[in-house]
Design an enzyme around this catalytic site. Structure first.
Site, short mmCIF file in Angstrom:
data_model
loop_
_atom_site.label_atom_id
_atom_site.label_comp_id
_atom_site.label_asym_id
_atom_site.label_seq_id
_atom_site.Cartn_x
_atom_site.Cartn_y
_atom_site.Cartn_z
N GLU A 19 0.73 -1.10 -0.06
CA GLU A 19 -0.17 -0.12 -0.07
C GLU A 19 0.98 1.17 -0.19
OE1 GLU A 19 -2.04 -3.28 1.89
OE2 GLU A 19 -0.22 -2.41 2.07
N PRO B 40 10.97 -14.11 -1.84
CA PRO B 40 9.78 -14.51 -0.80
C PRO B 40 9.24 -13.17 -0.81
CG PRO B 40 11.91 -15.55 -0.13
CD PRO B 40 12.11 -14.65 -1.38
N ARG B 41 7.66 -13.54 -0.51
CA ARG B 41 7.14 -11.97 0.26
C ARG B 41 7.58 -11.36 1.22
NH1 ARG B 41 3.59 -7.88 -2.08
NH2 ARG B 41 2.45 -7.14 -0.27
N GLY C 94 12.61 -3.70 -1.22
CA GLY C 94 12.74 -2.64 -2.09
C GLY C 94 13.32 -2.84 -3.48
N GLU C 95 13.92 -4.11 -3.71
CA GLU C 95 14.47 -4.12 -5.11
C GLU C 95 13.91 -5.14 -5.93
OE1 GLU C 95 19.03 -3.94 -4.53
OE2 GLU C 95 18.38 -5.92 -3.43
N ASN D 269 0.67 -8.24 -6.66
CA ASN D 269 0.57 -7.04 -7.72
C ASN D 269 1.13 -7.71 -9.14
OD1 ASN D 269 0.62 -4.93 -9.43
ND2 ASN D 269 1.94 -3.73 -7.99
N LEU E 141 0.81 -6.01 -11.70
CA LEU E 141 1.07 -4.88 -12.69
C LEU E 141 2.64 -4.62 -13.02
CD1 LEU E 141 -2.01 -2.63 -11.83
CD2 LEU E 141 -1.81 -4.21 -13.63
N GLU E 142 3.54 -4.70 -12.00
CA GLU E 142 4.85 -4.29 -12.30
C GLU E 142 5.44 -5.21 -13.27
OE1 GLU E 142 6.32 -4.82 -8.19
OE2 GLU E 142 6.13 -2.61 -7.77
#
Length: 421
Positions: A59, A263-264, A305-306, A330, A332-333
């Site tokens: 988010e 991994p998430r 963040g990568e 997601n 969309l990335e």
């Protein structure tokens, strides 16, 4: 009903704290800044601004472009961003720095949340997606602070859950000023739960407004160059327990390609390493600055963040949270980067995006490791099909942009309507 909710929250508070303690085993950041969770703000608050809340990393990443756009047009209006998780906090600090103020959101207890709102005196509260807290909404309404639920979504599963507490949910719906919903179907569920249709706006999702910088593409090319691979690369991203086993089994059947496994939750990396060892797969670790070579089978990403960078360094993407009943992550990335997108079948959190990608033939859904390995191998063998799928996915992104600007207009309108000095 809200009073009963508050009473049960007070009773369960020791267990909430114990859960924080337990989570420090994997992520020490959960053991820090506890005072903020009880409403203490460790700095002088800039009042009469916007309180922006995004629960976690996903988010927060969606909110950042909208926040930056707002700051460009309204640099004098202060913003305080709250998150619930350390991963969300890290993204705020990394991407917004001192341009905003930031704390963890306090627990949704009456005295704590009311005092927090009185300290902030916000002109507007913007909540990303569907983070609904009864006392937060109640006291915002009581203090005459408008609330915008931005980029909102409501899956059928979530609507059923909220519906079990219809009295409390109906009260929350009445305390929200505006809902900017991603699509008509989600909007219908909010209305079914008691929200007024006149105050609901269909904007699409701001996640379509993703921007891929030239700098990111250059960095991804540099990565591939450093790896010195003469074979293709596929990525399995945002994976959960129960999925890595399937993915690693598929990787055994794709020996000519490198798997990037992200991994998430990177704090689970020890578990994923154990799975690689059990599967006799040669791996290397991002946090150890190890580089994959032609003998490496799995490149493990245990940094935050990568992900977008590693999508850009891949040829095909599998998006996790979809082989188990998590509702997906997601899509969309990778689509924005022109990659063919593969997922499992649990995509209820991204139903509209799934529909658009599937209709455009930019998406393949699989159930088993055998299906996953078969589809990856076929795409690597058929360059034309791979490029066509990637182009179709990217076209979906381009055709659905514009939600960020619509959100900005709604924020400005709500600020105009609430001219608190």
């Amino acid at each position: 009903m809200r009073l009963l909710y508050s009473f049960l929250f007070y009773v369960s508070l020791p267990f909430v704290v114990l859960r924080l303690v337990w989570r420090t085993r994997r992520n020490p950041a959960y053991g820090q800044r506890w005072a903020e969770r009880f409403g203490e703000i460790p700095f002088t608050v800039k009042q009469n601004g916007i309180w922006w809340h995004s629960v976690s990393m996903g988010e927060t990443l969606a909110a950042i472009p909208l926040i930056k756009l707002f700051q460009q047009k309204h640099p004098d209006i202060p913003i305080l961003v709250t998150t619930m998780t350390p991963s969300g906090s890290e993204q705020v600090i990394k991407n917004l720095g001192e341009s905003v103020q930031h704390v963890y959101i306090p627990y949704d207890l009456p005295n704590i949340i009311l005092n927090f709102i009185k300290q902030l005196k916000p002109r507007l509260v913007v909540i990303m997606e569907t983070e609904l807290w009864p006392n937060m909404l109640y006291y915002c309404h009581q203090q005459k602070v408008p609330v915008l639920l931005a980029n909102a979504r409501m899956s059928e599963k979530s609507a059923t859950g909220y519906g079990r507490f219809s009295s409390l949910t109906h009260e929350m719906m009445q305390n929200i000023t505006t809902i900017a919903v991603q699509n008509k179907e989600d909007g219908g569920r909010f209305i079914r739960l008691g929200f007024s249709p006149e105050r609901l706006i269909i904007t699409g999702t701001i996640k379509f407004d993703i921007t891929i910088s030239d700098d990111l593409i250059h960095k991804a090319r540099d990565l591939r160059s450093k790896w010195q691979l003469d074979r293709p690369v596929w990525i399995a991203a945002s994976t959960h327990p129960g999925e890595e086993e399937i993915i690693l089994e598929a990787a055994k059947q794709i020996p000519t390609a490198l798997l990037i496994l992200a991994p998430r939750h990177p704090d689970r990396i020890k578990d994923v390493i154990n799975l690689c060892q059990k599967a006799n797969l040669k791996f290397c670790l991002r946090s150890a600055d190890e580089l994959p070579d032609n003998n490496t089978q799995v490149f493990l990403i245990d940094t935050l963040g990568e992900l977008l960078l590693f999508y850009a360094a891949s040829d095909i993407a599998f998006v996790g949270g979809s082989l188990i009943p998590k509702g997906g992550h997601n899509l969309l990335e990778p689509a924005a980067l022109g990659l063919p997108v593969l997922t499992g079948e649990s995509l209820y959190n991204f139903a509209e995006i799934e529909r658009l990608l599937d209709k455009a033939k930019g998406l393949i859904k699989i159930k088993t490791s055998k299906e996953l390995s078969r589809e990856i191998n076929l795409l690597f063998q058929d360059t034309q099909k791979r490029e066509q799928m990637g182009a179709a996915a990217k076209n979906v992104i381009m055709a659905n942009k514009g939600a960020t600007e619509k959100h900005l207009m709604l924020i400005e309108q709500n600020l105009k309507d609430n001219t608190r000095a």
